[in-house]
Design a protein around this motif. Structure first.
Motif, PDB file in Angstrom:
ATOM      1  N   ASN A 110      -6.687  -1.018  -1.845  1.00  0.00           N
ATOM      2  CA  ASN A 110      -5.620  -1.230  -2.834  1.00  0.00           C
ATOM      3  C   ASN A 110      -5.150  -2.675  -2.972  1.00  0.00           C
ATOM      4  N   ARG A 135       0.277  -7.144  -5.627  1.00  0.00           N
ATOM      5  CA  ARG A 135      -1.190  -7.166  -5.596  1.00  0.00           C
ATOM      6  C   ARG A 135      -1.721  -8.408  -6.302  1.00  0.00           C
ATOM      7  N   PHE A 136      -0.973  -8.891  -7.287  1.00  0.00           N
ATOM      8  CA  PHE A 136      -1.429 -10.077  -8.008  1.00  0.00           C
ATOM      9  C   PHE A 136      -0.926 -11.365  -7.359  1.00  0.00           C
ATOM     10  N   ARG A 177       9.423  -1.582  -9.805  1.00  0.00           N
ATOM     11  CA  ARG A 177       8.058  -1.249  -9.402  1.00  0.00           C
ATOM     12  C   ARG A 177       7.087  -2.353  -9.847  1.00  0.00           C
ATOM     13  N   LEU A 227      -8.417   2.887  -2.157  1.00  0.00           N
ATOM     14  CA  LEU A 227      -8.221   3.386  -3.516  1.00  0.00           C
ATOM     15  C   LEU A 227      -9.226   4.464  -3.854  1.00  0.00           C
ATOM     16  N   SER A 281      -7.522  -7.794  -7.820  1.00  0.00           N
ATOM     17  CA  SER A 281      -6.393  -7.292  -7.043  1.00  0.00           C
ATOM     18  C   SER A 281      -6.821  -6.465  -5.836  1.00  0.00           C
ATOM     19  N   ILE A 282      -8.107  -6.227  -5.652  1.00  0.00           N
ATOM     20  CA  ILE A 282      -8.544  -5.296  -4.597  1.00  0.00           C
ATOM     21  C   ILE A 282      -9.495  -5.969  -3.593  1.00  0.00           C
ATOM     22  N   ILE A 296       3.316   4.658  -4.286  1.00  0.00           N
ATOM     23  CA  ILE A 296       2.438   5.608  -4.972  1.00  0.00           C
ATOM     24  C   ILE A 296       2.712   5.624  -6.474  1.00  0.00           C
ATOM     25  N   VAL A 297       3.386   4.597  -6.972  1.00  0.00           N
ATOM     26  CA  VAL A 297       3.555   4.426  -8.417  1.00  0.00           C
ATOM     27  C   VAL A 297       4.309   5.583  -9.052  1.00  0.00           C
ATOM     28  N   ALA A 302       3.897  -3.624  -7.518  1.00  0.00           N
ATOM     29  CA  ALA A 302       2.766  -3.768  -8.443  1.00  0.00           C
ATOM     30  C   ALA A 302       2.353  -5.234  -8.544  1.00  0.00           C
ATOM     31  N   LEU A 359      -3.361 -12.584  -5.177  1.00  0.00           N
ATOM     32  CA  LEU A 359      -4.448 -13.211  -5.933  1.00  0.00           C
ATOM     33  C   LEU A 359      -4.032 -14.604  -6.397  1.00  0.00           C
ATOM     34  N   ASP A 362       0.780  -1.235   0.000  1.00  0.00           N
ATOM     35  CA  ASP A 362       0.000   0.000   0.000  1.00  0.00           C
ATOM     36  C   ASP A 362       0.813   1.287   0.000  1.00  0.00           C
ATOM     37  N   CYS A 369      -0.769  -1.076 -13.330  1.00  0.00           N
ATOM     38  CA  CYS A 369      -1.368  -1.476 -12.054  1.00  0.00           C
ATOM     39  C   CYS A 369      -2.306  -2.662 -12.238  1.00  0.00           C
ATOM     40  N   GLU A 370      -3.022  -2.717 -13.355  1.00  0.00           N
ATOM     41  CA  GLU A 370      -3.967  -3.809 -13.568  1.00  0.00           C
ATOM     42  C   GLU A 370      -3.558  -4.696 -14.736  1.00  0.00           C
ATOM     43  N   MET A 405      -8.015   1.247 -12.982  1.00  0.00           N
ATOM     44  CA  MET A 405      -8.716   0.889 -11.750  1.00  0.00           C
ATOM     45  C   MET A 405      -7.773   0.407 -10.660  1.00  0.00           C
ATOM     46  N   GLY A 406      -6.465   0.535 -10.900  1.00  0.00           N
ATOM     47  CA  GLY A 406      -5.506   0.041  -9.909  1.00  0.00           C
ATOM     48  C   GLY A 406      -4.952   1.145  -9.033  1.00  0.00           C
ATOM     49  N   THR A 407      -3.753   0.921  -8.545  1.00  0.00           N
ATOM     50  CA  THR A 407      -3.151   1.799  -7.543  1.00  0.00           C
ATOM     51  C   THR A 407      -3.105   3.258  -7.971  1.00  0.00           C
ATOM     52  N   CYS A 408      -2.710   3.527  -9.227  1.00  0.00           N
ATOM     53  CA  CYS A 408      -2.524   4.934  -9.607  1.00  0.00           C
ATOM     54  C   CYS A 408      -3.815   5.579 -10.075  1.00  0.00           C
TER      55      CYS A 408
END
Lengths: 405, 535
Positions: free
Chosen positions: B232, A41-42, A33, B301, B257-258, A11-12, A38, A45, A8, B429-430, B460-463
């Motif tokens: 996020n 997050r996957f 990144r 997010l 992812s969220i 901030i990309v 990045a 999943l 979290d 991000c996605e 729809m992702g982090t940024c």
């Protein structure tokens, strides 16, 4: 690995990718990144890893540059560990990760044969076939390890103080003379050096090559040994910034459950310690006239290893050199040398490593300095290889100056 | 001359489900949507595929419908359903007396429940509160509302159905107590035209009251607003519900992812009232704490809100106590034949709602073809050969993701990648590739960057669109997508929509993210078009 860090804080901003020396020199690498926060997050999943994960050299310029304190390289190293559980690392990576064990196995073969073998073209071709680049500057085995030499070394009697020295695998196996230089300078400052048998490899090469569990075992042994000495109030010094980083920062991020609550597992940088000795008057600055050193030059080009910068504790090696009267120490400030431990030795990474180091190499060639300095052993190997100039540990230079050689 | 026998109004799950069902039964039909597909309630919910356990005590009939449709959607909508399980958790604050009647009601509705020891639940989900007392496993799942609607649309088209987006209905014509035509405005071309038809299906969700008024009818619906938070990352891999009488802020749904936390329930000012407020966000966070004590530490997010089209007969209340059942009103009894309305219900039961509505319409039209929507999958599973071909062009871990997103268009994208490349990521991000963006842009129902977002998760992702929207506009300008002609306007529209959801959650890492985005667009790119530095 239950406590998966969450992504979290990122901030990309992609500063890490811009600052990543590998991403800059290898278009196939998606960059820190993407492979780090990045993809995290996957990972949550259950998605598989990106193929370019193996390109990360773990130089930690991502961690250095991150404005939000994201543990980028930790995400990547944990991912590599997970990937290695499914697909074990190559034999080549095993060899490069287990330098300490290999040296132990090969200890009865005299160094002259070992080194003849390492320099012998058919052997290099065999290693090349295994994935170790033929052109790579593999360091030569020392005739005796630092630890063995240390045992037969007689330190001056009646030294008033004691310190513990964690030499690090590189000094121990390949460059014991650097270790002896450190002991000599410590003695001169009034310290008796202790080199305990209980310490093992810090584990950083194991992590970088995907051997997470082995690294964990090493961390456990080292932390127990460290506590034994810090309980006695003795500082534990190291000459290797990577070992210092592994103890001081990475253990907490990789194996938080191994850390005793009250222990901050710090290895003290030997240059920082000696700077303190000078400030306390335990070690007087040498008053040798400029030009008296064997190098015949009073100009040194200093390279800061990435892992030293990742520690975020300044550049004590450079400071130490600048305390030496008559010596002019210049900061190369040219980024990563490209070796990253064992990374630059690998066949598929050698060219990337050389491109990464090219800025440093040209700085070395353009500089008037005949002698260069850096705390990291493999940085020194790469600098000699790519920049073509003799490179020593800052304490070795200090010793020469002190001895007036 | 009638091109279509039926006009369906509303491009949400219900409307598109009806279009698909009608088309599969061979009835010519067109769907009219004022905005884009899934712009309304169908994209503004928590993404929960109900097991029905939430409604078991209060409404066993609704619960039974849920569990039956849950099984159907797992079968026909594999691309849209995430097979996560659900946990019902009795927290320290919940009444133990609720457990027994709940278990009995679940059994009556046919919902399997399985007790999980709290320790085991905490091993499965380490972020759960240590104070949880009882846990039960239920067959909840996750469902992607955007994807569900789009895959229905593609399926309907294959059977001859037509979808017209940016088409706002402006009038409903009738003669002799029977509907004759719909007057509709193409809001992009600014053209109004008539569509003659035999039947009009009003499936406009929270807007169905307004549609009914155009036909001189009334329906008893109240738009009821629910606000949700998107986090996020996935801090839970199970859907987690509080085990108590349905209330606000008691469901966490991991979604791709969220993670989504929902919802609230309050009367909406109007059907388009979907701007969330910071107070609602803070309230949701405090409601979520008994389940996940660290919920305030996770980065939000965005916040978003949707309006449930609740059925509220004159003597009933709206809100939580209102029925979640769906209602079909045949306005013939009120003097207008050929006009039917459908509202209420839940996304989980959209297919059943569509089946019942289509049964009614087909009965009136004299079409005897039976419904097959429960058997025929929305999209074919990709073949091994196609996946292998895709894996040569895309990183291996991403082929499944792309296959699920695109459904039946997967083959098109693999062909496209082989012919002209495009595996580079526009949305990092996605993980959205250029090829996907270009494919979505070519669809006739795509008129805005939002439509591409719904198909691909771009932005729809982090940024939240800071990087990908600019890249996407670049790619779309290159291929000459019509709506990219005024790139600046398209970009601003997209970013404003993203920022609408960001404004109520401006703290922590997210406010840093927003500042970065603002600096990129406001300063570096000068999106607002100041002429010099003092503007």
């Amino acid at each position: 690995m239950t406590d998966i860090a969450q992504p979290d804080r990122c901030i990309v901003c992609t500063t890490c990718t811009v600052m990543c020396p590998v991403a800059k020199n290898c278009l196939d690498f998606l960059g820190p990144r993407m492979i780090g926060p990045a993809h995290q997050r996957f990972r949550l999943l259950g998605m598989g890893e990106d193929e370019s994960l193996h390109y990360c050299s773990n130089c930690k310029n991502c961690d250095i540059s991150c404005p939000c304190d994201v543990p980028v390289s930790t995400f990547i190293m944990r991912a590599r560990a997970e990937a290695s559980r499914e697909k074990p690392p190559k034999f080549r990576d095993w060899i490069l990760a287990h330098g300490e064990l290999l040296a132990c196995w090969l200890r009865f073969i005299p160094a002259v044969f070992k080194n003849f073998g390492m320099g012998f073209a058919p052997v290099r071709l065999l290693l090349h076939a295994l994935g170790i680049a033929r052109q790579a500057p593999l360091p030569a085995f020392a005739a005796q390890t630092f630890r063995r030499k240390f045992k037969s070394l007689s330190q001056p009697q009646n030294l008033p103080r004691q310190v513990v020295l964690f030499p690090g695998c590189f000094v121990d196996i390949y460059e014991p003379e650097s270790g002896l230089d450190i002991v000599a300078v410590l003695n001169r400052a009034g310290y008796e050096a202790i080199t305990p048998e209980g310490f093992v490899c810090c584990g950083l090469p194991l992590v970088a090559n995907g051997f997470w569990q082995n690294a964990r075992q090493n961390a456990r042994r080292n932390l127990e040994e460290l506590a034994r000495w810090t309980d006695r109030g003795l500082p534990v010094l190291t000459a290797c910034p990577s070992c210092a980083l592994m103890f001081g920062k990475d253990y907490a991020e990789y194996f938080p459950d191994l850390l005793p609550r009250n222990l901050s597992p710090v290895l003290v940088d030997v240059c920082e310690f000696l700077t303190g000795c000078m400030e306390r008057g335990e070690l007087s600055a040498p008053d040798v006239a400029p030009g008296a050193a064997t190098t015949g030059d009073d100009h040194i080009l200093y390279h800061a290893p990435c892992h030293l910068r990742a520690l975020g504790a300044g550049l004590p090696g450079l400071e130490l050199l600048r305390l030496i009267p008559g010596l002019r120490a210049e900061y190369a400030d040219s980024g990563c040398c490209g070796i990253s431990g064992s990374y630059g030795f690998k066949k598929d990474k050698y060219a990337i490593g050389m491109r990464v180091g090219s800025a440093l190499f040209s700085a070395m060639r353009q500089s008037d300095a005949k002698l260069c300095a850096s705390e990291c052993g493999t940085c020194r190997v790469q600098m000699r290889h790519g920049g073509g100039k003799q490179t020593l540990h800052p304490v070795s230079i200090l010793r020469r100056w002190l001895d007036g050689k | 001359m009638r091109a279509f026998r039926v006009v369906v109004i509303g491009g949400g799950a219900t409307g598109i489900g009806i279009l698909r069902d009608l088309s599969m039964r061979g009835v010519t039909a067109v769907l009219l949507e004022q905005g884009g597909l899934a712009y309304g309630t169908s994209s503004r919910f928590h993404g929960l595929l109900h097991s029905g356990a939430r409604y078991a005590v209060s409404d066993v009939e609704a619960a039974r419908e849920c569990i039956e449709e849950n099984a159907v959607l797992r079968r026909i909508g594999r691309h849209c359903v995430e097979k996560s399980e659900g946990l019902f958790v009795l927290t320290a604050e919940d009444d133990e007396a609720y457990v027994r009647p709940w278990l009995e009601a679940c059994a009556e509705a046919g919902i399997t429940t399985e007790a999980v020891a709290p320790d085991e639940a905490r091993r499965l989900e380490p972020a759960l509160s240590p104070e949880i007392r009882q846990v039960f496993r239920v067959p909840d799942g996750g469902i992607d509302g955007f994807r569900l609607v789009w895959h229905n649309a593609m399926s309907a088209r294959r059977h001859g159905g037509q979808v017209r987006t940016c088409h706002k209905v402006t009038g409903i014509e009738s003669a002799n107590g029977r509907v004759t035509a719909v007057e509709v405005c193409d809001t992009l071309k600014k053209e109004t035209y008539r569509l003659a038809c035999e039947y009009v299906v009003n499936a406009a969700g929270p807007w169905s009251g307004e549609i009914a008024r155009m036909a001189g009818q009334t329906v008893d619906i109240t738009p009821d607003r629910g606000t949700l938070l998107a986090f996020n990352h996935r801090f839970t891999s199970h859907i987690v519900n509080r085990l108590h009488e349905s209330a606000d802020g008691d469901i966490f749904v991991p979604h791709g992812s969220i993670t989504i936390l929902g919802t609230t329930s309050a009367r909406a000012k109007n059907p388009a009232d979907t701007t969330p407020a910071p107070e609602e966000v803070l309230r949701l966070l405090s409601l979520g704490e008994p389940l996940f004590p660290a919920v305030r530490e996770y980065r939000i997010l965005r916040a978003f809100a949707g309006n449930r089209p609740l059925y509220t007969p004159p003597d009933h209340d709206a809100g939580r106590s209102a029925s979640r059942n769906f209602v079909i009103v045949d306005h013939e009894k009120d003097g207008l034949a050929g006009f039917v309305s459908i509202f209420g219900g839940k996304l989980t039961t959209y297919r059943l709602m569509a089946e019942k509505m289509t049964d009614l319409v087909c009965g009136r039209l004299g079409v005897a073809t039976p419904c097959r929507t429960a058997e025929v999958p929305l999209a074919e599973q990709p073949s091994e050969e196609m996946l292998a071909r895709a894996a040569r062009r895309l990183p291996a871990h991403r082929t499944q993701l792309v296959a699920e997103r695109l459904g039946d268009q997967f083959a098109d994208i693999v062909g496209g990648l082989e012919k002209s490349g495009g595996s580079d990521l526009l949305c990092e991000c996605e993980l959205v590739t250029r090829a996907e963006v270009e494919l979505a842009a070519g669809d006739e129902a795509t008129h805005f960057l939002h439509d591409i977002r719904f198909r691909t998760r771009l932005g729809m992702g982090t940024c939240q669109g800071s990087y990908c929207s600019l890249r996407a506009m670049g790619a779309l300008t290159e291929i000459g997508a019509p709506f990219a002609a005024d790139a600046q306007a398209a970009l601003r529209l997209f970013l404003q929509e993203r920022w609408r959801g960001l404004r109520p959650v401006m703290w922590g890492a997210q406010v840093q993210e927003i500042e970065l985005g603002r600096a990129i667009y406001g300063s570096t790119l000068n999106l607002n078009g100041g002429d010099d530095e003092t503007d």
